[in-house]
Design a protein around this motif. Structure first.
Motif, short mmCIF file in Angstrom:
data_model
loop_
_atom_site.label_atom_id
_atom_site.label_comp_id
_atom_site.label_asym_id
_atom_site.label_seq_id
_atom_site.Cartn_x
_atom_site.Cartn_y
_atom_site.Cartn_z
N GLU A 6 0.84 -1.19 0.00
CA GLU A 6 0.00 0.00 0.00
C GLU A 6 0.88 1.24 0.00
O GLU A 6 1.78 1.38 0.83
N ALA A 7 0.61 2.13 -0.93
CA ALA A 7 1.29 3.43 -0.99
C ALA A 7 0.24 4.51 -0.75
O ALA A 7 -0.83 4.48 -1.36
N THR A 8 0.55 5.46 0.13
CA THR A 8 -0.39 6.52 0.47
C THR A 8 0.28 7.88 0.30
O THR A 8 1.26 8.18 0.99
N SER A 9 -0.24 8.67 -0.64
CA SER A 9 0.27 10.03 -0.89
C SER A 9 1.79 10.03 -0.98
O SER A 9 2.47 10.90 -0.41
N LEU A 10 2.32 9.09 -1.70
CA LEU A 10 3.77 8.89 -1.76
C LEU A 10 4.41 9.84 -2.78
O LEU A 10 4.01 9.90 -3.94
N ASP A 22 2.58 12.39 -5.23
CA ASP A 22 1.35 12.18 -4.46
C ASP A 22 0.67 10.89 -4.90
O ASP A 22 -0.52 10.84 -5.21
N SER A 24 -0.78 7.10 -4.79
CA SER A 24 -1.48 6.18 -3.90
C SER A 24 -1.91 4.94 -4.68
O SER A 24 -2.43 5.04 -5.79
N SER A 26 -3.16 0.58 -3.80
CA SER A 26 -3.37 -0.51 -2.86
C SER A 26 -3.45 -1.82 -3.65
O SER A 26 -4.31 -1.98 -4.51
N GLY A 59 4.76 11.10 2.41
CA GLY A 59 3.86 9.96 2.25
C GLY A 59 4.46 8.70 2.85
O GLY A 59 5.50 8.74 3.52
N LYS A 207 2.46 9.16 -11.42
CA LYS A 207 1.07 9.09 -11.00
C LYS A 207 0.40 7.86 -11.60
O LYS A 207 0.90 7.27 -12.56
#
Length: 302
Positions: A6-10, A22, A24, A26, A59, A207
């Motif tokens: 999971e990557a969040t606002s990376l 930014d 994200s 999953s 992130g 992105k």
């Protein structure tokens, strides 16, 4: 549902270069997930951050719910990021033995895995004489032989001939479907991705440009193919929604509901239509169209 990665606002920047922006994503556990994108899209950066090899600018990334780099989570993971390198004086068997000692793996089937990746006959040869494809095979054995729950593979068939690509493709499918290993696969071989992946994410400039099941993505890019003449007249009616497909056919990028009205209008205009059928895009077509529609106003990195 268990989330493997999971990557969040990376976000990751290298000077003025924004490798992830930014970002994200999953990825659930189970099956084969493809990560696609041109060089510089951010694929390798994502993997390095998830494995704790690179720190994000902002992130976060998590493996099985644990922060990137957590040793407990990393023991569940095997990875091959780009072309692997090994001490040239070690044999293939010695290399895996060394890695087993470092990882704490108990009773790994080193000989069995070398056979499984096609290196059984080269087990006791020094790796300095290995071709690029053979080094890739050894890298795959190193990623798999500890029997991880998740395997991250970055261009795993680079340098292999068509027969080798087919062998590794079969191995990946076997691991995912029969042994329950989650595989995250980055590859420029779109045919390979289509054959083995359940879902894909297309990256562009750090992105997510598109994400979904392979079948759903290809179905969403369906176009109406008209075998008709004169082609120029059809293209004039369609404008930017039309594209020539050879000397006597046109691809119309329209919703299904608009097809009857279009065909009626063309017939009334004197166009002779021989055939009209819907054509689903292949994964390559979806990939290229997605990148064409993505704004190209940033600078990306690997």
């Amino acid at each position: 549902m268990t989330i493997a990665l999971e990557a969040t606002s990376l976000t990751k920047t290298y000077g003025s270069v924004r490798a992830l922006d930014d970002f994200s994503l999953s990825i659930p556990a189970g099956g084969v997930f493809g990560v696609l994108g041109p060089n510089g899209a951010g694929k390798s950066t994502l993997f390095r951050i998830a494995l704790g090899l690179v720190r994000p600018t902002s992130g976060s990334a998590r493996l099985f719910g644990a922060p990137a780099g957590d040793m407990t989570a990393l023991r569940k993971v095997g990875a091959m990021i780009e072309t692997p390198r090994y001490p040239p004086y070690l044999t293939a068997r010695d290399t895996l033995t060394m890695l087993a000692l470092e990882s704490g793996a108990k009773s790994p089937d080193i000989g069995g895995w070398l056979e499984r990746v096609g290196l059984g006959g080269a087990s006791d040869r020094p790796t300095n004489g290995f071709s690029v494809g053979m080094k890739q095979r050894l890298g795959l054995a190193a990623a798999f032989f500890t029997r991880p729950e998740l395997v991250i593979l970055d261009e795993p068939t680079s340098g292999m001939d068509p027969a080798g690509i087919q062998e590794i493709r079969a191995l990946i499918v076997d691991l995912a479907r029969r042994e329950g290993v989650t595989v995250i696969l980055a590859s420029h071989q779109l045919d390979e991705v289509k054959r083995v992946c359940d879902r894909v994410a297309i990256l562009s400039r750090g992105k997510i440009a598109a994400e979904g099941a392979v079948d759903a993505l290809t179905a969403s890019h369906v176009r109406l193919r008209l075998l008709a003449s004169p082609v120029d007249q059809i293209l004039a009616v369609l404008g930017d929604k039309g594209e020539a497909d050879g000397p006597d056919a046109v691809l119309a990028d329209i919703p299904r509901a608009e097809a009857p009205a279009l065909i009626k209008a063309l017939v009334n205009a004197g166009v002779e239509i021989t055939e009209a059928r819907w054509r689903e895009a292949d994964l390559e077509g979806v990939y290229l169209r997605t990148l064409e529609q993505t704004p190209q106003d940033q600078t990306g990195a690997a």
